[in-house]
Design a protein around this motif. Structure first.
Motif, PDB file in Angstrom:
ATOM      1  N   LEU A   1       0.826  -1.211   0.000  1.00 11.47           N
ATOM      2  CA  LEU A   1       0.000   0.000   0.000  1.00 11.47           C
ATOM      3  C   LEU A   1       0.860   1.260   0.000  1.00 11.47           C
ATOM      4  N   ASP A   2       2.007   1.212   0.704  1.00 11.37           N
ATOM      5  CA  ASP A   2       2.869   2.387   0.796  1.00 11.37           C
ATOM      6  C   ASP A   2       3.548   2.723  -0.525  1.00 11.37           C
ATOM      7  N   VAL A   3       3.827   1.705  -1.328  1.00 13.06           N
ATOM      8  CA  VAL A   3       4.663   1.912  -2.516  1.00 13.06           C
ATOM      9  C   VAL A   3       3.935   1.612  -3.828  1.00 13.06           C
ATOM     10  N   GLN A   4       2.640   1.347  -3.769  1.00 13.93           N
ATOM     11  CA  GLN A   4       1.919   0.969  -4.989  1.00 13.93           C
ATOM     12  C   GLN A   4       2.017   2.047  -6.072  1.00 13.93           C
ATOM     13  N   GLN A   5       1.857   3.307  -5.685  1.00 14.91           N
ATOM     14  CA  GLN A   5       1.949   4.382  -6.674  1.00 14.91           C
ATOM     15  C   GLN A   5       3.345   4.472  -7.275  1.00 14.91           C
ATOM     16  N   ASP A   6       4.366   4.252  -6.451  1.00 15.41           N
ATOM     17  CA  ASP A   6       5.749   4.294  -6.954  1.00 15.41           C
ATOM     18  C   ASP A   6       6.013   3.151  -7.932  1.00 15.41           C
ATOM     19  N   ILE A   7       5.427   1.997  -7.647  1.00 14.28           N
ATOM     20  CA  ILE A   7       5.586   0.849  -8.560  1.00 14.28           C
ATOM     21  C   ILE A   7       4.850   1.104  -9.868  1.00 14.28           C
ATOM     22  N   ASN A   8       3.635   1.631  -9.753  1.00 17.56           N
ATOM     23  CA  ASN A   8       2.841   1.914 -10.965  1.00 17.56           C
ATOM     24  C   ASN A   8       3.530   2.925 -11.874  1.00 17.56           C
ATOM     25  N   SER A   9       4.278   3.851 -11.274  1.00 23.72           N
ATOM     26  CA  SER A   9       4.958   4.880 -12.072  1.00 23.72           C
ATOM     27  C   SER A   9       6.401   4.505 -12.394  1.00 23.72           C
ATOM     28  N   ASP A  10       6.780   3.228 -12.109  1.00 22.85           N
ATOM     29  CA  ASP A  10       8.111   2.697 -12.416  1.00 22.85           C
ATOM     30  C   ASP A  10       9.235   3.384 -11.646  1.00 22.85           C
ATOM     31  N   LYS A  11       8.901   4.034 -10.533  1.00 16.32           N
ATOM     32  CA  LYS A  11       9.933   4.621  -9.688  1.00 16.32           C
ATOM     33  C   LYS A  11      10.563   3.573  -8.777  1.00 16.32           C
ATOM     34  N   LEU A  12       9.796   2.519  -8.476  1.00 19.47           N
ATOM     35  CA  LEU A  12      10.307   1.396  -7.710  1.00 19.47           C
ATOM     36  C   LEU A  12       9.960   0.106  -8.429  1.00 19.47           C
ATOM     37  N   GLN A  13      10.784  -0.905  -8.223  1.00 18.37           N
ATOM     38  CA  GLN A  13      10.585  -2.202  -8.863  1.00 18.37           C
ATOM     39  C   GLN A  13      10.600  -3.292  -7.784  1.00 18.37           C
ATOM     40  N   VAL A  14       9.619  -4.184  -7.853  1.00 13.80           N
ATOM     41  CA  VAL A  14       9.538  -5.280  -6.887  1.00 13.80           C
ATOM     42  C   VAL A  14      10.552  -6.359  -7.255  1.00 13.80           C
ATOM     43  N   VAL A  15      11.247  -6.895  -6.232  1.00 14.00           N
ATOM     44  CA  VAL A  15      12.179  -8.010  -6.445  1.00 14.00           C
ATOM     45  C   VAL A  15      11.760  -9.186  -5.574  1.00 14.00           C
ATOM     46  N   LEU A  16      12.191 -10.379  -5.957  1.00 14.27           N
ATOM     47  CA  LEU A  16      11.839 -11.630  -5.255  1.00 14.27           C
ATOM     48  C   LEU A  16      10.323 -11.749  -5.086  1.00 14.27           C
ATOM     49  N   SER A  17       9.605 -11.465  -6.153  1.00 21.46           N
ATOM     50  CA  SER A  17       8.142 -11.463  -6.097  1.00 21.46           C
ATOM     51  C   SER A  17       7.551 -12.861  -5.937  1.00 21.46           C
ATOM     52  N   ASP A  18       8.344 -13.910  -6.141  1.00 19.48           N
ATOM     53  CA  ASP A  18       7.851 -15.274  -5.948  1.00 19.48           C
ATOM     54  C   ASP A  18       7.752 -15.656  -4.473  1.00 19.48           C
ATOM     55  N   TYR A  19       8.285 -14.804  -3.603  1.00 18.36           N
ATOM     56  CA  TYR A  19       8.279 -15.091  -2.176  1.00 18.36           C
ATOM     57  C   TYR A  19       7.299 -14.156  -1.456  1.00 18.36           C
ATOM     58  N   ARG A  20       6.708 -14.666  -0.363  1.00 18.53           N
ATOM     59  CA  ARG A  20       5.943 -13.810   0.537  1.00 18.53           C
ATOM     60  C   ARG A  20       6.896 -13.390   1.649  1.00 18.53           C
ATOM     61  N   VAL A  21       7.097 -12.102   1.784  1.00 14.77           N
ATOM     62  CA  VAL A  21       8.118 -11.591   2.694  1.00 14.77           C
ATOM     63  C   VAL A  21       7.466 -10.804   3.824  1.00 14.77           C
ATOM     64  N   ASN A  22       8.084 -10.878   5.005  1.00 11.66           N
ATOM     65  CA  ASN A  22       7.513 -10.206   6.160  1.00 11.66           C
ATOM     66  C   ASN A  22       8.608  -9.944   7.187  1.00 11.66           C
ATOM     67  N   PHE A  23       8.271  -9.117   8.203  1.00 13.38           N
ATOM     68  CA  PHE A  23       9.189  -8.881   9.302  1.00 13.38           C
ATOM     69  C   PHE A  23       9.135 -10.008  10.333  1.00 13.38           C
ATOM     70  N   THR A  24       8.095 -10.824  10.280  1.00 11.50           N
ATOM     71  CA  THR A  24       7.926 -11.914  11.234  1.00 11.50           C
ATOM     72  C   THR A  24       7.745 -13.223  10.477  1.00 11.50           C
ATOM     73  N   ALA A  25       7.725 -14.323  11.233  1.00  9.09           N
ATOM     74  CA  ALA A  25       7.558 -15.641  10.626  1.00  9.09           C
ATOM     75  C   ALA A  25       6.092 -16.021  10.465  1.00  9.09           C
ATOM     76  N   SER A  26       5.192 -15.092  10.693  1.00  7.05           N
ATOM     77  CA  SER A  26       3.760 -15.392  10.618  1.00  7.05           C
ATOM     78  C   SER A  26       3.377 -15.942   9.247  1.00  7.05           C
ATOM     79  N   ASN A  27       2.531 -16.972   9.261  1.00  8.61           N
ATOM     80  CA  ASN A  27       2.050 -17.564   8.017  1.00  8.61           C
ATOM     81  C   ASN A  27       0.636 -17.093   7.687  1.00  8.61           C
TER      82      ASN A  27
END
Length: 306
Positions: free
Chosen positions: A243-269
């Motif tokens: 949600l924080d970076v969606q606009q930046d991604i849409n405008s190609d200012k940021l690019q998502v990496v390792l998109s095949d993984y679900r990433v988090n600060f915790t081990a929560s599933n």
């Protein structure tokens, strides 16, 4: 026995984090405040505060009494205001705590629009990425990412989200695109710290498999917007809410990496561990301005325009 006066005194003690300061606000001597607090605890047969020479904290019973007292005082103040004005006017303070990044991008414009409709509402917007204790802080509404630990509070989802790793195209051209989580140890990472904890262990899930990586950040901040700005300026890879970076991604200012993984600060599933939620104590005795803002907030997130 003036129960309302006792509630007012107790709320003042918690607000000022001390008996002497509460006494000064209410025009009471420290001895009087101490005596009345003891009588209050004896009346209900529970300890409300843990007290030492340098520290004061709420017990579980004290937290419940404090929040109930705060709601009653707010309702009385609102009732008096309505009687004095003779109008069903929406007025008073509205205290909201939100993460820095989504707070500026979404909550600020929503709050601004709400206050244009209700100009006698006085907003207090606290923007930080520290987990706010709604019971002790006096905040009316907390907006936060992640699951709710306190079952005594009410949480409603504002928006589904997930966390992603992202970097600027310029950074990725210079340093390459990581293809596995372990490669992050060779990259410039941008890390958040919260409540004096450095969030440097990032967790990855792919199907049923889980792994964690201890990154070696080049930059730290306790402000999520600063992390986002550093990523935009090409300083490294950030772990951010989508949600924080969606606009930046849409405008190609940021690019998502390792998109095949679900990433988090915790081990929560849990699939909801990254959702954006609004947290509050109860709608039953809330002042009208808070009930109206909650409805307005939920409506705005149904059809976002920010």
């Amino acid at each position: 026995m003036d129960k309302f006066a006792d509630m007012t005194m107790f709320v003042s003690i918690v607000k000022h984090k001390g008996l002497a300061a509460a006494g000064r606000e209410l025009g009471l001597s420290p001895a009087t405040v101490t005596s009345r607090l003891k009588a209050l605890e004896q009346r209900y047969g529970v300890k409300l505060l843990n007290r030492s020479t340098r520290h004061l904290s709420l017990t579980d019973s004290g937290a419940l009494y404090y929040q109930s007292s705060l709601e009653i005082i707010n309702n009385v103040n609102e009732a008096e205001s309505l009687l004095q004005s003779g109008l069903n006017e929406v007025k008073g303070t509205l205290k909201i705590a939100a993460p820095s990044d989504i707070g500026r991008q979404a909550i600020l414009p929503i709050l601004t629009s709400f206050c244009q409709q209700y100009p006698n509402v006085i907003p207090h917007l606290y923007l930080n990425d520290t987990l706010t204790n709604i019971t002790e802080s006096g905040v009316d509404i907390v907006i936060r990412y992640g699951e709710l630990a306190d079952s005594s509070l009410i949480s409603r989802r504002l928006a589904s989200s997930q966390r992603v790793l992202c970097a600027s195209p310029e950074y990725l051209r210079k340093h390459g695109i990581p293809t596995t989580p372990s490669e992050l140890t060779d990259h410039h990472c941008l890390a958040l710290f919260r409540s004096h904890e450095e969030l440097t262990r990032w967790h990855f899930r792919q199907g049923d498999a889980h792994q964690s990586v201890a990154v070696q950040p080049r930059r730290f901040s306790d402000d999520g917007e600063v992390i986002r700005r550093w990523a935009l300026d090409g300083y490294g890879i950030a772990l951010k809410s989508l949600l924080d970076v969606q606009q930046d991604i849409n405008s190609d200012k940021l690019q998502v990496v390792l998109s095949d993984y679900r990433v988090n600060f915790t081990a929560s599933n849990s699939a909801s561990s990254s959702d954006l939620n609004v947290v509050y104590v109860s709608r039953q005795y809330q002042p009208k301005r808070i009930r109206l803002f909650l409805d307005f907030l939920l409506s705005e997130f149904e059809t976002p325009s920010w």
